[in-house]
Scaffold this active site. Structure first.
Site, PDB file in Angstrom:
ATOM      1  N   ARG A   1       2.284   7.373 -17.969  1.00  0.00           N
ATOM      2  CA  ARG A   1       1.784   6.246 -18.770  1.00  0.00           C
ATOM      3  C   ARG A   1       0.880   6.736 -19.902  1.00  0.00           C
ATOM      4  O   ARG A   1      -0.139   6.108 -20.215  1.00  0.00           O
ATOM      5  CB  ARG A   1       1.006   5.229 -17.898  1.00  0.00           C
ATOM      6  CG  ARG A   1       1.817   4.545 -16.827  1.00  0.00           C
ATOM      7  CD  ARG A   1       2.890   3.634 -17.441  1.00  0.00           C
ATOM      8  NE  ARG A   1       3.548   2.822 -16.449  1.00  0.00           N
ATOM      9  CZ  ARG A   1       4.625   3.212 -15.762  1.00  0.00           C
ATOM     10  NH1 ARG A   1       5.162   4.404 -15.985  1.00  0.00           N
ATOM     11  NH2 ARG A   1       5.182   2.395 -14.888  1.00  0.00           N
TER      12      ARG A   1
ATOM     13  N   SER B   1       2.348  -4.193 -14.721  1.00  0.00           N
ATOM     14  CA  SER B   1       1.201  -3.600 -14.016  1.00  0.00           C
ATOM     15  C   SER B   1      -0.035  -3.682 -14.905  1.00  0.00           C
ATOM     16  O   SER B   1       0.010  -3.252 -16.061  1.00  0.00           O
ATOM     17  CB  SER B   1       1.460  -2.134 -13.704  1.00  0.00           C
ATOM     18  OG  SER B   1       2.592  -1.995 -12.892  1.00  0.00           O
TER      19      SER B   1
ATOM     20  N   GLU C   1      -3.948  -0.613 -17.813  1.00  0.00           N
ATOM     21  CA  GLU C   1      -2.760  -0.063 -18.481  1.00  0.00           C
ATOM     22  C   GLU C   1      -2.476  -0.681 -19.861  1.00  0.00           C
ATOM     23  O   GLU C   1      -2.283   0.051 -20.833  1.00  0.00           O
ATOM     24  CB  GLU C   1      -1.527  -0.203 -17.571  1.00  0.00           C
ATOM     25  CG  GLU C   1      -0.324   0.521 -18.136  1.00  0.00           C
ATOM     26  CD  GLU C   1       0.984   0.014 -17.579  1.00  0.00           C
ATOM     27  OE1 GLU C   1       1.538  -0.961 -18.139  1.00  0.00           O
ATOM     28  OE2 GLU C   1       1.476   0.597 -16.603  1.00  0.00           O
TER      29      GLU C   1
HETATM   30  P1  FAD Z   1       3.748  -4.087 -27.385  1.00  0.00           P
HETATM   31  O1  FAD Z   1       3.103  -4.783 -26.237  1.00  0.00           O
HETATM   32  O2  FAD Z   1       4.125  -4.928 -28.558  1.00  0.00           O
HETATM   33  O3  FAD Z   1       2.826  -2.909 -27.868  1.00  0.00           O
HETATM   34  C1  FAD Z   1       2.164  -2.070 -26.944  1.00  0.00           C
HETATM   35  C2  FAD Z   1       1.331  -1.048 -27.746  1.00  0.00           C
HETATM   36  O4  FAD Z   1       2.213  -0.189 -28.470  1.00  0.00           O
HETATM   37  C3  FAD Z   1       0.433  -1.703 -28.786  1.00  0.00           C
HETATM   38  O5  FAD Z   1      -0.759  -0.973 -28.858  1.00  0.00           O
HETATM   39  C4  FAD Z   1       1.216  -1.562 -30.099  1.00  0.00           C
HETATM   40  O6  FAD Z   1       0.381  -1.450 -31.229  1.00  0.00           O
HETATM   41  C5  FAD Z   1       1.955  -0.263 -29.872  1.00  0.00           C
HETATM   42  N1  FAD Z   1       3.279  -0.250 -30.540  1.00  0.00           N
HETATM   43  C6  FAD Z   1       4.320  -1.088 -30.296  1.00  0.00           C
HETATM   44  N2  FAD Z   1       5.377  -0.757 -31.058  1.00  0.00           N
HETATM   45  C7  FAD Z   1       4.995   0.299 -31.806  1.00  0.00           C
HETATM   46  C8  FAD Z   1       5.630   1.092 -32.801  1.00  0.00           C
HETATM   47  N3  FAD Z   1       6.906   0.859 -33.177  1.00  0.00           N
HETATM   48  N4  FAD Z   1       4.930   2.101 -33.378  1.00  0.00           N
HETATM   49  C9  FAD Z   1       3.640   2.345 -33.003  1.00  0.00           C
HETATM   50  N5  FAD Z   1       2.973   1.633 -32.086  1.00  0.00           N
HETATM   51  C10 FAD Z   1       3.647   0.623 -31.490  1.00  0.00           C
HETATM   52  N6  FAD Z   1       6.174  -0.535 -18.405  1.00  0.00           N
HETATM   53  C11 FAD Z   1       6.632   0.558 -17.767  1.00  0.00           C
HETATM   54  O7  FAD Z   1       6.373   1.696 -18.176  1.00  0.00           O
HETATM   55  N7  FAD Z   1       7.395   0.446 -16.637  1.00  0.00           N
HETATM   56  C12 FAD Z   1       7.720  -0.753 -16.122  1.00  0.00           C
HETATM   57  O8  FAD Z   1       8.413  -0.812 -15.096  1.00  0.00           O
HETATM   58  C13 FAD Z   1       7.241  -1.914 -16.772  1.00  0.00           C
HETATM   59  N8  FAD Z   1       7.521  -3.146 -16.269  1.00  0.00           N
HETATM   60  C14 FAD Z   1       7.037  -4.250 -16.886  1.00  0.00           C
HETATM   61  C15 FAD Z   1       7.349  -5.499 -16.344  1.00  0.00           C
HETATM   62  C16 FAD Z   1       6.894  -6.659 -16.955  1.00  0.00           C
HETATM   63  C17 FAD Z   1       7.235  -8.000 -16.338  1.00  0.00           C
HETATM   64  C18 FAD Z   1       6.133  -6.574 -18.140  1.00  0.00           C
HETATM   65  C19 FAD Z   1       5.664  -7.830 -18.821  1.00  0.00           C
HETATM   66  C20 FAD Z   1       5.804  -5.342 -18.679  1.00  0.00           C
HETATM   67  C21 FAD Z   1       6.256  -4.160 -18.057  1.00  0.00           C
HETATM   68  N9  FAD Z   1       5.960  -2.882 -18.564  1.00  0.00           N
HETATM   69  C22 FAD Z   1       6.445  -1.765 -17.943  1.00  0.00           C
HETATM   70  C23 FAD Z   1       5.107  -2.733 -19.766  1.00  0.00           C
HETATM   71  C24 FAD Z   1       5.886  -2.894 -21.106  1.00  0.00           C
HETATM   72  O9  FAD Z   1       7.109  -3.493 -20.900  1.00  0.00           O
HETATM   73  C25 FAD Z   1       6.108  -1.541 -21.803  1.00  0.00           C
HETATM   74  O10 FAD Z   1       4.886  -0.892 -22.035  1.00  0.00           O
HETATM   75  C26 FAD Z   1       6.844  -1.706 -23.152  1.00  0.00           C
HETATM   76  O11 FAD Z   1       7.224  -0.452 -23.650  1.00  0.00           O
HETATM   77  C27 FAD Z   1       5.980  -2.427 -24.196  1.00  0.00           C
HETATM   78  O12 FAD Z   1       6.822  -2.736 -25.300  1.00  0.00           O
HETATM   79  P2  FAD Z   1       6.432  -3.837 -26.360  1.00  0.00           P
HETATM   80  O13 FAD Z   1       7.427  -3.793 -27.470  1.00  0.00           O
HETATM   81  O14 FAD Z   1       6.251  -5.152 -25.724  1.00  0.00           O
HETATM   82  O15 FAD Z   1       5.020  -3.263 -26.873  1.00  0.00           O
HETATM   83  N1  EPU Z   2       2.048  -2.143  -2.842  1.00  0.00           N
HETATM   84  C1  EPU Z   2       1.288  -2.868  -1.963  1.00  0.00           C
HETATM   85  N2  EPU Z   2       0.963  -4.140  -2.310  1.00  0.00           N
HETATM   86  C2  EPU Z   2       1.362  -4.711  -3.475  1.00  0.00           C
HETATM   87  C3  EPU Z   2       2.132  -3.964  -4.368  1.00  0.00           C
HETATM   88  C4  EPU Z   2       2.481  -2.666  -4.022  1.00  0.00           C
HETATM   89  O1  EPU Z   2       0.908  -2.389  -0.906  1.00  0.00           O
HETATM   90  O2  EPU Z   2       1.024  -5.876  -3.698  1.00  0.00           O
HETATM   91  C5  EPU Z   2       2.431  -0.760  -2.464  1.00  0.00           C
HETATM   92  C6  EPU Z   2       3.666  -0.742  -1.537  1.00  0.00           C
HETATM   93  O3  EPU Z   2       3.413   0.223  -0.557  1.00  0.00           O
HETATM   94  C7  EPU Z   2       4.788  -0.247  -2.445  1.00  0.00           C
HETATM   95  C8  EPU Z   2       4.024   0.635  -3.428  1.00  0.00           C
HETATM   96  O4  EPU Z   2       2.776  -0.015  -3.608  1.00  0.00           O
HETATM   97  O5  EPU Z   2       5.720   0.509  -1.727  1.00  0.00           O
HETATM   98  C9  EPU Z   2       4.706   0.810  -4.766  1.00  0.00           C
HETATM   99  O6  EPU Z   2       5.033  -0.468  -5.299  1.00  0.00           O
HETATM  100  P1  EPU Z   2       6.161  -0.620  -6.430  1.00  0.00           P
HETATM  101  O7  EPU Z   2       7.383   0.125  -6.033  1.00  0.00           O
HETATM  102  O8  EPU Z   2       6.288  -2.062  -6.757  1.00  0.00           O
HETATM  103  O9  EPU Z   2       5.543   0.162  -7.649  1.00  0.00           O
HETATM  104  P2  EPU Z   2       4.096   0.210  -8.278  1.00  0.00           P
HETATM  105  O10 EPU Z   2       3.525   1.561  -8.014  1.00  0.00           O
HETATM  106  O11 EPU Z   2       3.286  -0.953  -7.891  1.00  0.00           O
HETATM  107  C10 EPU Z   2       4.975   1.258 -10.489  1.00  0.00           C
HETATM  108  C11 EPU Z   2       4.840   1.022 -11.964  1.00  0.00           C
HETATM  109  C12 EPU Z   2       5.750  -0.107 -12.398  1.00  0.00           C
HETATM  110  C13 EPU Z   2       7.186   0.274 -12.079  1.00  0.00           C
HETATM  111  C14 EPU Z   2       7.310   0.515 -10.572  1.00  0.00           C
HETATM  112  C15 EPU Z   2       8.667   1.030 -10.191  1.00  0.00           C
HETATM  113  C16 EPU Z   2       2.634   1.744 -12.628  1.00  0.00           C
HETATM  114  C17 EPU Z   2       1.263   1.344 -13.045  1.00  0.00           C
HETATM  115  N3  EPU Z   2       3.466   0.750 -12.317  1.00  0.00           N
HETATM  116  O12 EPU Z   2       4.475   0.102  -9.842  1.00  0.00           O
HETATM  117  O13 EPU Z   2       5.627  -0.240 -13.815  1.00  0.00           O
HETATM  118  O14 EPU Z   2       8.077  -0.740 -12.459  1.00  0.00           O
HETATM  119  O15 EPU Z   2       6.344   1.521 -10.171  1.00  0.00           O
HETATM  120  O16 EPU Z   2       8.794   2.343 -10.595  1.00  0.00           O
HETATM  121  O17 EPU Z   2       2.941   2.931 -12.585  1.00  0.00           O
HETATM  122  C18 EPU Z   2       4.349  -1.339 -15.511  1.00  0.00           C
HETATM  123  O18 EPU Z   2       3.947  -0.215 -15.863  1.00  0.00           O
HETATM  124  O19 EPU Z   2       4.021  -2.382 -16.123  1.00  0.00           O
HETATM  125  C19 EPU Z   2       5.219  -1.463 -14.340  1.00  0.00           C
HETATM  126  C20 EPU Z   2       5.636  -2.626 -13.859  1.00  0.00           C
END
Ligand code: FAD
Ligand code: EPU
Length: 350
Positions: free
Chosen positions: A165, A250, A345
């Site tokens: 991240r 997250s 995050e």
């Molecule tokens: P924005 O929110 O619009 O921007 C984020 C930051 O990046 C801001 O500071 C912005 O200024 C900068 N930025 C955006 N575009 C550019 C650009 N072209 N050039 C320079 N700077 C830029 N993330 C994960 O890693 N793994 C996950 O599994 C994951 N799951 C998610 C699930 C949900 C339901 C949600 C809502 C979010 C999740 N995220 C996850 C976080 C998010 O989706 C990612 O970080 C994604 O890459 C953000 O993209 P965005 O276009 O919305 O960025």
């Molecule tokens: N867990 C709990 N309670 C909860 C949630 C999770 O105990 O309420 C524990 C469980 O043991 C579970 C473990 O956490 O097995 C891991 O949970 P999960 O697989 O949902 O993943 P996470 O670690 O909570 C991370 C990323 C997610 C990504 C998933 C899958 C970060 C900060 N988050 O979540 O990314 O989708 O793994 O790889 O690393 C995001 O960055 O926005 C995001 C959603």
């Protein structure tokens, strides 16, 4: 000619649906329009804030200056040598639509990253990752425009300094560059990755449905498109859809602690989930810590902690200030109970 509008609501431009207003706003769909926007900012002495799909931002207040929404499109195969190929993608392309398109084309490698919201240009900022794969593992290079000078350059893997991240763009390069295109290294030959615990568990449950013959392995039967579908279905079961319950995924990073600290923690909490980083450190599931500290499902003043995933904060009609205040109380209680500091995050703008 680029259209710059005054006082634009960003509520539909951020997945927390927070009612922030941009002092000035424009959407750019080409390098030329981006240059125009930068020149306008310079001329009118306005700072520039870049926005993709707003799925990783917390807009606590209004945004001063010019908010530039990146909508540069395009997906192009730039090289192919036997099974190895490179594609170049415009920063404004939708991430999940890109994943689907690559799978349709038989370009494999992004399947574990299915259903992550946001735009392609934002994906390198925090080196998006999910279900055992990080963007850095499929990365070739990217193109940036320097905000202050307008200079365009290419950056490769080592320039981007990717971590968990994390990247150059969250450290010394923060707010300096605008990513306009990202190139990925994919493969015509599937090489599925199914090591992530939640993915493995889901596959074990599907075992009978998949009608596997005796002795057959998952690697023989699963296609990248099947992995994409399975990952999408796990994600739908855990994570709230921002269109229904506003959130930014997250809210905290999973903390990294030493192996000794993790061993001590495991004595008291044997069921805690942790991942070996193979460098003497362990990554701990922050969702576990937050749940054990009693916050899962908690709600107050229009904000809350998701009842299926404690790592996700949700906006139920509250404010950015209330989300930050809840986050701060969660951080304090996890620190008190486990001695572990949680880091936020999403990018906070206040
Ligand atoms: P924005 O929110 O619009 O921007 C984020 C930051 O990046 C801001 O500071 C912005 O200024 C900068 N930025 C955006 N575009 C550019 C650009 N072209 N050039 C320079 N700077 C830029 N993330 C994960 O890693 N793994 C996950 O599994 C994951 N799951 C998610 C699930 C949900 C339901 C949600 C809502 C979010 C999740 N995220 C996850 C976080 C998010 O989706 C990612 O970080 C994604 O890459 C953000 O993209 P965005 O276009 O919305 O960025
Ligand atoms: N867990 C709990 N309670 C909860 C949630 C999770 O105990 O309420 C524990 C469980 O043991 C579970 C473990 O956490 O097995 C891991 O949970 P999960 O697989 O949902 O993943 P996470 O670690 O909570 C991370 C990323 C997610 C990504 C998933 C899958 C970060 C900060 N988050 O979540 O990314 O989708 O793994 O790889 O690393 C995001 O960055 O926005 C995001 C959603």
């Amino acid at each position: 000619m680029l259209q710059i509008t005054k006082k634009v609501s960003l509520q539909k431009y951020n997945t927390f649906a927070l009612p922030s207003t941009a002092e000035y706003f424009c959407s750019v769909s080409s390098q030329a329009e981006l240059s125009e926007a930068l020149a306008w900012g310079k001329k009118h002495k306005q700072s520039i804030i870049i926005l993709g799909a707003g799925s990783n931002v917390l807009l606590v207040g209004d945004l001063a200056g010019l908010v530039v929404h990146i909508s540069i499109l395009g997906i192009e195969l730039t090289s192919q040598k036997e099974d190895d190929l490179v594609i170049k993608v415009g920063a404004g392309e939708n991430w999940h639509q890109l994943v689907l398109k690559t799978l349709e084309m038989g370009w494999n490698g992004l399947e574990n990253l299915s259903l992550i919201p946001g735009c392609v240009g934002a994906a390198p900022i925090q080196n998006i990752g999910a279900y055992g794969v990080e963007l850095s593992e499929r990365f070739d290079s990217l193109e940036v425009t320097h905000k202050a000078t307008g200079d365009v350059r290419r950056m490769d893997l080592s320039d981007c300094q990717f971590g968990y991240r994390d990247s150059f763009f969250k450290q010394s390069g923060q707010d300096e560059y605008i990513i306009t295109a990202v190139s990925f290294r994919l493969s015509a030959k599937p090489d599925i990755c199914i090591e992530y615990p939640a993915l493995k568990q889901a596959l074990m449950k599907l075992h009978t449905q998949l009608q596997m013959k005796h002795g057959q392995s998952f690697h023989e039967i699963l296609t990248p498109k099947m992995i994409s579908d399975i990952v999408s279905s796990i994600r739908r079961s855990k994570l709230p859809d921002p269109a229904i319950i506003p959130n930014a995924g997250s809210f905290f990073k999973n903390p990294v602690i030493s192996l000794e600290a993790e061993t001590a923690l495991k004595k008291e909490y044997p069921d805690i989930t942790s991942y070996d980083l193979y460098n003497g450190n362990m990554k701990i599931a922050a969702g576990y810590l937050i749940e054990k500290a009693g916050w899962k499902g908690f709600q107050r003043n229009g904000v809350g902690v998701h009842d299926q995933q404690a790592l996700v904060l949700v906006n139920l009609g509250g404010s950015g200030y209330e989300l930050l205040s809840l986050a701060s109380d969660i951080q304090a209680s996890v620190l008190e109970k486990f001695g572990i500091a949680l880091e936020i995050e999403p990018r906070v703008y206040q």
